[in-house]
Design an enzyme around this catalytic site. Sequence first.
Site, PDB file in Angstrom:
ATOM      1  N   ASP A   1      38.638  43.140  41.795  1.00  0.00           N
ATOM      2  CA  ASP A   1      38.725  42.217  40.928  1.00  0.00           C
ATOM      3  C   ASP A   1      38.955  40.918  41.536  1.00  0.00           C
ATOM      4  O   ASP A   1      39.125  40.780  42.927  1.00  0.00           O
ATOM      5  CB  ASP A   1      40.255  42.629  40.443  1.00  0.00           C
ATOM      6  CG  ASP A   1      40.652  41.782  39.156  1.00  0.00           C
ATOM      7  OD1 ASP A   1      39.583  41.128  38.678  1.00  0.00           O
ATOM      8  OD2 ASP A   1      41.743  41.798  38.723  1.00  0.00           O
TER       9      ASP A   1
ATOM     10  N   ARG B   1      45.525  29.674  30.044  1.00  0.00           N
ATOM     11  CA  ARG B   1      46.733  30.338  30.311  1.00  0.00           C
ATOM     12  C   ARG B   1      47.322  30.298  28.957  1.00  0.00           C
ATOM     13  O   ARG B   1      48.404  31.114  28.934  1.00  0.00           O
ATOM     14  CB  ARG B   1      47.706  29.767  31.350  1.00  0.00           C
ATOM     15  CG  ARG B   1      47.222  29.713  32.836  1.00  0.00           C
ATOM     16  CD  ARG B   1      46.650  30.832  33.359  1.00  0.00           C
ATOM     17  NE  ARG B   1      45.399  30.804  33.164  1.00  0.00           N
ATOM     18  CZ  ARG B   1      44.492  31.968  33.234  1.00  0.00           C
ATOM     19  NH1 ARG B   1      45.022  32.918  33.365  1.00  0.00           N
ATOM     20  NH2 ARG B   1      43.268  31.807  33.210  1.00  0.00           N
TER      21      ARG B   1
END
Length: 688
Positions: free
Chosen positions: A216, A589
């Site tokens: 990842d 975010r």
Amino acid sequence: MLDDILEGLNERQREAVLHFGTPLLVLAGAGSGKTKVITHKIMYLVKHFDININRILAITFTNKAANEMKERVEHALGEKPNWIMTFHSLCARILRIEAENIGLDRKFVIYDEEDSKKVIKKVIKDLNLSEESFKPDKIKDIISKAKQESDSEEIIDFYSLTNPHIKSIYHRYEEELKNANALDFDDLITKTVKLFKRNQEVLDRWQNKFDYILVDEYQDTNKIQHTLLKLLVGGRDNLTVVGDPAQCIYTWRGATPENILEFEKDFPNTKIIKLERNYRSTKKILDCANAVISKSSGRWRSKVLQLWTDKDEGEDIKLKILSTDKEEANFIARTIKEANQPYSDFAILVRMSFLTRNLEEAMMRYSIPYQIVGGLRFYERAEVKDILSYIKVAINPKDFASFERSITTPARGIGEKGLETIKLNFKNDWIQALNDSLKALSSKAKHSAQKYIELIDDIKYNIELDPVLTIRNLIKEIDYESYLQKEYEKDWEDRLQNVNELISAIDEAVKSGKTVYEFLEESSLTQAQDTIDNKNSVKIMTVHAAKGLEFRTVFVAGLEDGIFPSGRAFEDVSQMEEERRLFYVAITRAKEELYLTLSKTRHSFSNKPVETKPSRFLKEIKEFLQEPKKKMAITSKPSDPSDFKVGQLVRHEVFGKGVIKSISKTRAVIIFEKFGEKTIDLSFVKPV
């Protein structure tokens, strides 16, 4: 079961889970469900191909992300995966197992940044060099950069062209680590790569250990990590990596976006799948983020993703320009206070950590609970390191950093001269060196040293049998509570509580089946996000620390040229590109609400207000911004200053009970039980 694994995946996610036969590169945008792809692919490998869960290796960049993956997989399969971890954790485990094949003692310790810098300071002193001329921070950065390259000696030679002492410092530093049976963070990966390159039998064993490998956050890998992956994969096609070059924000610490851009060269026949559907943010937030990243230059533009969502348009993105940095912090605090939502819904992101001071003060003024994420980590706290140093030197008596800390904390009458004497007697055991130096110490220091040796022996023989009792005996034996009271008068109780928390952490680890060695290793590998608590509090952090996180409402503060983007980027195109990517990460975010704030003036380091200019990034997204029209007011009713007098007992929501020492107009100097003396606006305290 197979239908269950594929259920809930969109078309692109399903394609990524089902692709095998060639290497796979998944370009996954922010909030596109990349963790879901990785975990579901692991489940599919186990259920469809009947691969043992512990023959699958999944690597990510934070312990937090690794633990989330483990929990998802274990919940779905009912089996606990043992090989979902960070690069550093993987290499630490490999080196423990293969220690003798690379000349290591299996009980090696891992030095954190502070430990490494302490060793560098020692080396600088031993070489009679000036610490002013050779700053440990900069030396550590050079050594770290060198170790992240294939040929570290070549990099050291390059730096030695301008400063010939660099080479001597580097080699002496390496020698000190070897003598201490210690590795620094970079060693974990570089030594694993060296082991694999030099020992084909070991490499074959580890290549054959895993049937499939997933990685990842591949945009954050550096050259040595990329090399490690190539070695582990070998000539096979059993590989999936997930990443997004638009979120590469760590080039300053070695991350190489080329690892994604040139992935197909190193792994031929690579299949590329793009995940562009975002499940996190509203359309307005994504439109803004796309506008920011679309202005990128450079050859990686071909891999830029166009995020989309089927969510509603959502709230307008709000730009707020305040007159001063104090007003900016107050605006953020008022907005949060009046939102009437859980505090954990909110995050305040800053480009530079010095901006947190005003924000902290504003949180306290408005009695808002908050946490600074990525500040001093639990295992980096002085009191925690003090206790751990005794355990570490008992387990590994070659560890100088732990020996020096434990022998001098609390003080035992052994100063610089005493340590120099002990160093002369060192062969490969600091406890033995201390024993051999007893005759040269003063009678008082000799008595203390003998008790110290007995204490270390007691820890050595009992720490695995009953770690909690052993540590409690240690704290009692060195009278650590009295030491804290003397050294940290204002917050000794909080520090003692941290020591108790350490005992609880060790107890919890042992009860879960871990050894003390494993606990020490995990504590050495903690990261900024590992410190995030689950309390109902506002999270304040740098954008770097926010990577991989999401919040309902996000404030990006300090959006001024010179801060965001950083002034260092003005004359460097590549740095400015990274600042752009950092802004993109900050925007993405936010799930529902996004506030962008800045101040017309900001106090400089000389404490003088300096006029600022809005961030150049704001001009590029002005069509997406709206200034809040409502002028917010404080809802809490201020206390009347006449209600208070000197000597009165009062309570503050954050600091607790205190006594008023003096009053000046609307402010008072208050002595709090646990936090000492502070100047507080009287509107934020109440009579007891």
